[in-house]
Design a protein around this motif. Structure first.
Motif, PDB file in Angstrom:
ATOM      1  N   ASP A   1      40.105  35.204  29.381  1.00 22.89           N
ATOM      2  CA  ASP A   1      41.238  35.816  30.069  1.00 22.89           C
ATOM      3  C   ASP A   1      41.076  37.332  30.205  1.00 22.89           C
ATOM      4  N   LYS A   2      41.396  38.087  29.164  1.00 20.64           N
ATOM      5  CA  LYS A   2      41.680  39.507  29.329  1.00 20.64           C
ATOM      6  C   LYS A   2      40.469  40.413  29.443  1.00 20.64           C
ATOM      7  N   THR A   3      39.280  39.906  29.172  1.00 18.02           N
ATOM      8  CA  THR A   3      38.091  40.723  29.373  1.00 18.02           C
ATOM      9  C   THR A   3      37.890  41.072  30.845  1.00 18.02           C
ATOM     10  N   TRP A   4      38.282  40.157  31.720  1.00 21.03           N
ATOM     11  CA  TRP A   4      37.982  40.304  33.141  1.00 21.03           C
ATOM     12  C   TRP A   4      39.091  41.048  33.866  1.00 21.03           C
ATOM     13  N   SER A   5      38.717  41.755  34.901  1.00 20.71           N
ATOM     14  CA  SER A   5      39.708  42.403  35.745  1.00 20.71           C
ATOM     15  C   SER A   5      40.592  41.344  36.401  1.00 20.71           C
ATOM     16  N   ALA A   6      41.883  41.650  36.527  1.00 14.63           N
ATOM     17  CA  ALA A   6      42.822  40.695  37.105  1.00 14.63           C
ATOM     18  C   ALA A   6      43.624  41.385  38.198  1.00 14.63           C
ATOM     19  N   LEU A   7      43.254  41.113  39.434  1.00 16.32           N
ATOM     20  CA  LEU A   7      43.952  41.637  40.610  1.00 16.32           C
ATOM     21  C   LEU A   7      44.284  40.454  41.505  1.00 16.32           C
ATOM     22  N   PHE A   8      45.532  40.358  41.948  1.00 19.25           N
ATOM     23  CA  PHE A   8      45.994  39.157  42.635  1.00 19.25           C
ATOM     24  C   PHE A   8      46.508  39.465  44.038  1.00 19.25           C
ATOM     25  N   ASP A   9      46.205  38.560  44.959  1.00 15.77           N
ATOM     26  CA  ASP A   9      46.756  38.584  46.305  1.00 15.77           C
ATOM     27  C   ASP A   9      47.983  37.659  46.305  1.00 15.77           C
ATOM     28  N   ASN A  10      49.173  38.218  46.478  1.00 16.92           N
ATOM     29  CA  ASN A  10      50.418  37.452  46.434  1.00 16.92           C
ATOM     30  C   ASN A  10      50.949  37.076  47.812  1.00 16.92           C
ATOM     31  N   SER A  11      50.099  37.163  48.834  1.00 19.31           N
ATOM     32  CA  SER A  11      50.588  36.936  50.187  1.00 19.31           C
ATOM     33  C   SER A  11      51.075  35.508  50.397  1.00 19.31           C
ATOM     34  N   LYS A  12      50.477  34.531  49.709  1.00 18.22           N
ATOM     35  CA  LYS A  12      50.880  33.142  49.921  1.00 18.22           C
ATOM     36  C   LYS A  12      52.317  32.915  49.463  1.00 18.22           C
ATOM     37  N   VAL A  13      52.661  33.356  48.266  1.00 16.02           N
ATOM     38  CA  VAL A  13      54.024  33.126  47.788  1.00 16.02           C
ATOM     39  C   VAL A  13      55.025  33.946  48.587  1.00 16.02           C
TER      40      VAL A  13
END
Length: 327
Positions: free
Chosen positions: A260-272
């Motif tokens: 989980d937290k080791t990796w960068s987490a950037l999200f595209d929220n366009s669908k919701v």
């Protein structure tokens, strides 16, 4: 609509209950009745245990328009829900986790098309298996929602160490941040998550679909730890330790770090946003953490015991890392 929350008093679910009530829905919650915060006026509290099959199966016969399931963590629990609610609700919303997405992701922006493969964390693997079982249910109209790191009552720490980081700051001890502290990590307030979540209720376009719901903004892990300290008037001494090193000290950290937290987490929220409507989340880090800091101060004022079992190991890790001449 007639809405059931299984859970309903937790870190993420309580603000969703509050907003659902404010939106005019007829809300019931099913849980064991053990809560530290009051439910909104008008909520119907159904006290019971998911482990009681007779009481739990009776929920299906109450014919809710929307069922919000916050307490399924295994495929076995999902199988019970499929048996309970199939053909008996207009929409079954399963709270999964954004940790199900592949690690590391093939693209630095995560979308719902990112594969759900996590070979490192049993928690995520169980959520993936539960999702797969739900997707194969022929008579249950489902929606899958994947929160990422959502904050309200607890502190957003890398290894789940929680309030121990504050105690170490108070004692002048260093705290650990995995990696070099610069990787971006998305934090979302529960009250911000609640807006699009409730917006999915009753939407035909949400049926048979999966969505993550997160802020559009990420922060470095160093900034997160500095903001935690700033909230209580402390400045952390951060020691950076490679993830590979940390999991050798404590294999239990493989899941929350490598999974989980080791990796960068950037999200595209366009669908919701297309289905639930546009929404925005707080982007000021101090504001994002304000509620968590408020709960922390309550715990400190009440002298709530802090589990310090990891403290000796953290002393050892930070001492040995600093002995190498860098942090």
């Amino acid at each position: 609509m007639k809405v059931l929350f299984v859970g309903g008093t937790g870190q993420i679910s309580l603000p969703c209950v509050e907003l659902a009530v404010a939106a005019g829905h007829q809300v019931s919650v099913f849980n064991r009745g053990i809560r530290s915060e009051p439910l909104p006026a008008g909520v119907n509290s159904i006290v019971g245990d998911m482990k009681d099959p007779v009481a739990y199966r009776a929920l299906g016969d109450m014919r809710f328009d929307v069922v919000c399931q916050f307490m399924v963590f295994t495929p076995e629990q999902m199988a019970e829900d499929i048996a309970t609610f199939s053909g008996k609700t207009g929409q079954y919303i399963f709270i999964s986790s954004a940790s199900v997405y592949e690690k590391p992701a093939r693209h630095y922006i995560i979308t719902e098309k990112t594969p759900t493969v996590n070979p490192y964390w049993p928690y995520s693997q169980a959520k993936i298996a539960a999702e797969a079982l739900l997707e194969g249910a022929p008579d249950l109209k489902w929606t899958i929602v994947r929160p990422s790191h959502t904050v309200r009552t607890g502190l957003p720490t890398m290894m789940g160490e929680g309030d121990i980081v504050i105690r170490r700051m108070q004692q002048g001890k260093p705290v650990i941040v995995a990696g070099d502290g610069t990787s971006p990590w998305t934090l979302t307030r529960s009250k911000d998550f609640a807006v699009p979540f409730v917006g999915l209720f009753g939407k035909a376009a949400a049926l048979g679909e999966d969505f993550h719901i997160t802020s559009d903004r990420a922060y470095s892990w160093d900034d997160i730890y500095y903001a935690i300290g700033r909230g209580v008037g402390l400045t952390p001494r951060i020691v950076h330790v490679p993830t590979d090193t940390l999991v050798k000290y404590n294999p239990a950290w493989v899941g929350p770090l490598v999974g989980d937290k080791t990796w960068s987490a950037l999200f595209d929220n366009s669908k919701v946003k297309r289905v639930a409507g546009n929404f925005s989340c707080s982007e000021d880090l101090d504001e994002v953490l304000a509620e968590s800091i408020g709960f922390l101060k309550q715990r400190l004022a009440a002298n709530t015991p802090i589990n310090m079992d990891l403290d000796p190991l953290m002393d050892r890790i930070t001492s040995e890392q600093m002995a190498l001449g860098n942090s």
